[in-house]
Design an enzyme around this catalytic site. Structure first.
Site, short mmCIF file in Angstrom:
data_model
loop_
_atom_site.label_atom_id
_atom_site.label_comp_id
_atom_site.label_asym_id
_atom_site.label_seq_id
_atom_site.Cartn_x
_atom_site.Cartn_y
_atom_site.Cartn_z
N THR A 168 -18.44 12.81 19.84
CA THR A 168 -17.44 13.87 19.96
C THR A 168 -18.04 14.87 20.95
O THR A 168 -19.24 14.84 21.18
CB THR A 168 -17.24 14.58 18.60
OG1 THR A 168 -16.94 13.61 17.60
CG2 THR A 168 -16.13 15.60 18.63
N VAL A 197 -7.01 8.75 12.62
CA VAL A 197 -7.35 10.14 12.93
C VAL A 197 -8.63 10.49 12.20
O VAL A 197 -8.75 10.24 11.00
CB VAL A 197 -6.22 11.10 12.50
CG1 VAL A 197 -6.63 12.55 12.75
CG2 VAL A 197 -4.93 10.78 13.26
N THR A 219 -19.87 16.96 14.81
CA THR A 219 -19.81 15.63 15.41
C THR A 219 -20.44 14.64 14.44
O THR A 219 -21.26 15.03 13.60
CB THR A 219 -20.54 15.59 16.76
OG1 THR A 219 -20.49 14.25 17.29
CG2 THR A 219 -22.01 15.98 16.63
N GLY A 220 -20.07 13.38 14.58
CA GLY A 220 -20.65 12.37 13.71
C GLY A 220 -19.60 11.41 13.20
O GLY A 220 -18.54 11.24 13.80
N HIS A 221 -19.89 10.79 12.06
CA HIS A 221 -18.95 9.84 11.48
C HIS A 221 -17.79 10.61 10.85
O HIS A 221 -17.94 11.32 9.86
CB HIS A 221 -19.65 8.97 10.43
CG HIS A 221 -18.75 7.95 9.84
ND1 HIS A 221 -18.38 7.97 8.53
CD2 HIS A 221 -18.10 6.90 10.41
CE1 HIS A 221 -17.55 6.96 8.30
NE2 HIS A 221 -17.37 6.30 9.42
N GLY A 222 -16.61 10.47 11.46
CA GLY A 222 -15.47 11.31 11.11
C GLY A 222 -15.05 11.24 9.66
O GLY A 222 -14.73 12.27 9.05
#
Length: 308
Positions: A168, A197, A219-222
């Site tokens: 991200t 999403v 940021t990272g694993h959504g």
């Protein structure tokens, strides 16, 4: 109030030496753009938008023209922006065929009574606002085509704890007037389902801004970030008296222990304290304040230089 902007280029696994140099150049450029806006008297919202546009325009990062591909080999992008002065927010998800989703998110914030538009509705709004449409294939890079094929072979989108699915871009800022803002943008996860999403457009997960506390971009694993509401959780710890560094460690630690999620974040408090923290292997970041530029990618490579 001395202005500050902090930017990140997404949590990631190990990064090759040549790509580190390209990411370093891009992240420094974005911070310089954002800080330049602040030095000229621009608002925190102007600064975070400008910084994120610079990152969306850089194919090294997973946003805008560097966005990864979904299962159909297409780009679907998410973005959000928030003004800490009055908690105004704009977000878009599953948008296609535009170069800078963060600009569209700001238009949602400023030109509609809503907070969030998605897919076809977002596309119709973009057209009504005169946002240029570009052919979807222009956003598809050869690098990301190859990456998708590799992920399809490995079923990469199902590897929820895998660092290669992190990515991200984002920015936070504090302006001369003491206002804070955040902006976050992403292409999502490689080989994601059509219409997926993540956290980026979801206020409280992908970011948050409140003049009474500060601003954050994550940021990272959504899916992990959504589950723990990482952005608002971090600011809650600051509200409870924790320093920005303590708050970041607490929330990232909780996400890792509770849902095995990796990621990172940047925070600036209402008093100008800031931090960049991550649990992934690396996270390109840069911060500009008091004429100095701080930047790094790995935990042990922080550098400081004078701004032009």
């Amino acid at each position: 109030m001395n202005p500050i902007v902090v930017v990140h280029g997404g949590g990631a696994g190990p990064i090759s030496k040549d790509r580190k140099e390209r990411m370093h150049q891009g992240i420094v450029r974005a911070a310089t753009v954002g800080y330049g806006i602040l030095r000229e008297g621009g608002s925190a919202v102007d600064a975070v938008e400008g910084a994120v546009v610079a990152l969306e325009d850089d194919p090294e990062f997973n946003a805008g023209c560097g966005s990864v591909l979904n299962t159909d080999g297409e780009v679907e992008m998410d973005a959000s922006i928030m003004d800490g002065k009055d908690l105004s927010v704009g977000a878009v998800s599953a948008v296609r065929c535009i170069a800078n989703p963060i600009k569209l998110a700001r238009l949602v914030m400023e030109k509609t009574p809503h907070c969030f538009l998605t897919d076809q509705g977002a596309a119709q709004f973009a057209a009504a606002m005169g946002v240029p449409e570009i052919p979807g294939e222009k956003l598809v890079t050869e690098k990301n085509k190859k990456r998708l094929e590799k992920e399809k072979h490995e079923k990469g989108a199902q590897k929820t704890d895998c660092e290669k699915n992190l990515g991200t871009v984002g920015a936070v800022a504090l302006d001369f007037k003491g206002n804070v803002a955040y902006a976050t943008s992403t292409g999502g996860i490689v080989n994601k389902m059509v219409g997926r999403v993540g956290d980026t457009p979801c206020v409280g997960a992908g970011g948050y801004a409140d003049n009474d506390i500060g601003a954050i971009s994550t940021t990272g694993h959504g899916e992990s970030i959504l589950k723990v509401n990482l952005a608002r959780l971090t600011l809650f710890h600051i509200e409870q008296g924790k320093t920005v560094e303590e708050a970041a460690d607490l929330s990232l630690g909780y996400m890792k222990s509770r849902v095995k999620g990796l990621g990172g974040l940047i925070v600036v408090s209402k008093t100008g304290d800031w931090v960049a923290k991550w649990t992934s292997t690396s996270m390109p970041w840069a911060a500009a304040k008091d004429g100095k530029l701080h930047f790094g990618i790995d935990p042990d490579d922080t550098a400081i230089t004078d701004l032009p």
